[in-house]
Design an enzyme around this catalytic site. Structure first.
Site, PDB file in Angstrom:
ATOM      1  CG  HIS A 237      -0.232   0.202   2.528  1.00  0.00           C
ATOM      2  ND1 HIS A 237      -0.123   1.433   3.144  1.00  0.00           N
ATOM      3  CD2 HIS A 237       0.402  -0.685   3.341  1.00  0.00           C
ATOM      4  CE1 HIS A 237       0.544   1.296   4.289  1.00  0.00           C
ATOM      5  NE2 HIS A 237       0.877   0.022   4.431  1.00  0.00           N
TER       6      HIS A 237
ATOM      7  CG  HIS B 130      -0.396   8.271  -0.479  1.00  0.00           C
ATOM      8  ND1 HIS B 130      -1.704   7.850  -0.395  1.00  0.00           N
ATOM      9  CD2 HIS B 130      -0.077   8.767   0.761  1.00  0.00           C
ATOM     10  CE1 HIS B 130      -2.157   8.069   0.823  1.00  0.00           C
ATOM     11  NE2 HIS B 130      -1.189   8.618   1.551  1.00  0.00           N
TER      12      HIS B 130
END
Length: 360
Positions: free
Chosen positions: A145, A147
């Site tokens: 995970h 951005h």
């Protein structure tokens, strides 16, 4: 024989006939016994062959079952999920569920920490990342995970792609949350100094003053995150980027949820990927970390501020993408869950196999 019959007395002839008849009877009896013995032998050989075939079939079936079980287990243990999380979409709340379940469900969680949270990787970092994700067997099964914008793995010669998932949010609500987050932080790390800390201007005041932090261009984020690592994705207001983001959402993502219906998203993931998300729904409902990250001092914008942003073509495109994602999510959900007495439950398997040939 005629001469023998003339020369032999009648009694001897009778004895000879009798001896011949006895010999013939004995011979026929022996032949019959031999036929019976041969039949028994043939039946015994046939039974033995049948047993051998059955044993081979059983052994083959066991090997196939063991191989299938091993193959299924190997396939599950080779799974990689990438959650390229969009900022301020409840991504921390969802990621915490993955962290809480990784020990129990036996997988690894890895955070992709890019310099200055840059969502676009250099070409060399793209190659490194793809190599890590596909070849780092010690970390599999894995949940990555961070951005980072969408990355198409097949461009790098990879045959087996990871499973992409994501969550998006109403674009104005996401921008408002991010605006206050930069100034006041959240309850996750309340002591951390934020970039805009000290700026007391409300979002409405920013809109009235045509400030840069609340400009329509700041809405342009969810589209490029789904569009990917192409230059056009990051050209604000690009129609091509919008269409590419929609294409990727439908063709490259297993499931994309919405912040406003996060519990349903969690429930559907648990049904589809129990290897990772077994127990996620109950944890989301009862766990202490659900909705953990809440932006501090957030004030809802006025209708006037919302209307002003909605005049922008950028909002219209981002909202178009959000509505598209919401419609797709609701379509998937309608075929996956049902509501009864105010509670949602996952549908059981609704297909089976028949008319299977050849018959064994």
């Amino acid at each position: 024989m005629g001469l023998l019959r003339v020369m032999m007395p009648p009694k001897l002839q009778l004895l000879a006939l009798l001896a011949f008849a006895v010999a013939m009877f004995f011979l026929e009896n022996q032949i019959q016994k031999l036929e019976e013995s041969r039949g028994k032998l043939e039946r015994a050989i046939a039974r033995h062959e049948v047993r051998e075939i059955e044993q081979r079939h059983t052994q083959d079936s066991l090997r196939e079952r063991d191989w299938s079980a091993s193959s299924a287990s190997d396939n599950e243990d080779d799974l990689v999920i990438i959650y390229n999380r969009v900022p301020k979409t409840a991504s921390t709340s969802f990621t915490n569920i993955a962290y809480d379940l990784c020990g129990k469900n036996h997988y690894h969680v890895l955070h992709i920490n890019t310099t200055k949270n840059n969502p676009v990787m250099s070409i060399q970092d793209q190659v490194r990342f793809v190599k890590n994700v596909t070849e780092w067997r010690e970390m599999k099964p894995a949940f990555y995970h961070g951005h980072v914008s969408f990355l198409e793995f097949t461009r790098f010669g990879v045959k087996r792609k990871p499973i992409y998932i994501n969550v998006i949010r109403d674009p104005i609500e996401r921008l408002v949350s991010y605006y206050y987050f930069l100034r006041f932080g959240d309850d996750y790390r309340p002591g951390l100094r934020r970039r805009k800390q000290g700026d007391k201007k409300t979002f409405d005041e920013c809109v009235s003053a045509v400030g840069s932090d609340c400009a329509p261009e700041k809405l342009w984020l969810q589209i490029p995150f789904f569009c990917g690592h192409y230059s056009e994705c990051w050209n604000v207001g690009s129609q091509w980027a919008l269409e590419q983001a929609k294409y990727n959402l439908v063709n490259e993502y297993m499931l994309v949820g919405v912040t406003e219906e996060l519990e349903d998203f969690v429930m559907m993931l648990e049904a589809a990927l129990p290897r990772f998300f077994r127990g996620a729904t109950e944890l989301y409902k009862t766990g202490k970390k659900s909705h953990l990250r809440k932006t501090s001092e957030k004030k809802p914008p006025t209708k006037e501020s919302i209307a002003k942003l909605q005049q922008s073509s950028i909002w219209k495109m981002e909202n178009d993408f959000y509505e598209f994602a919401l419609e797709q999510f609701q379509f998937v959900r309608a075929h996956a869950v049902r509501e009864k007495d105010g509670e949602l439950y996952v549908l059981a398997q609704n297909f089976f196999y028949e008319k299977i040939y050849p018959k064994n």
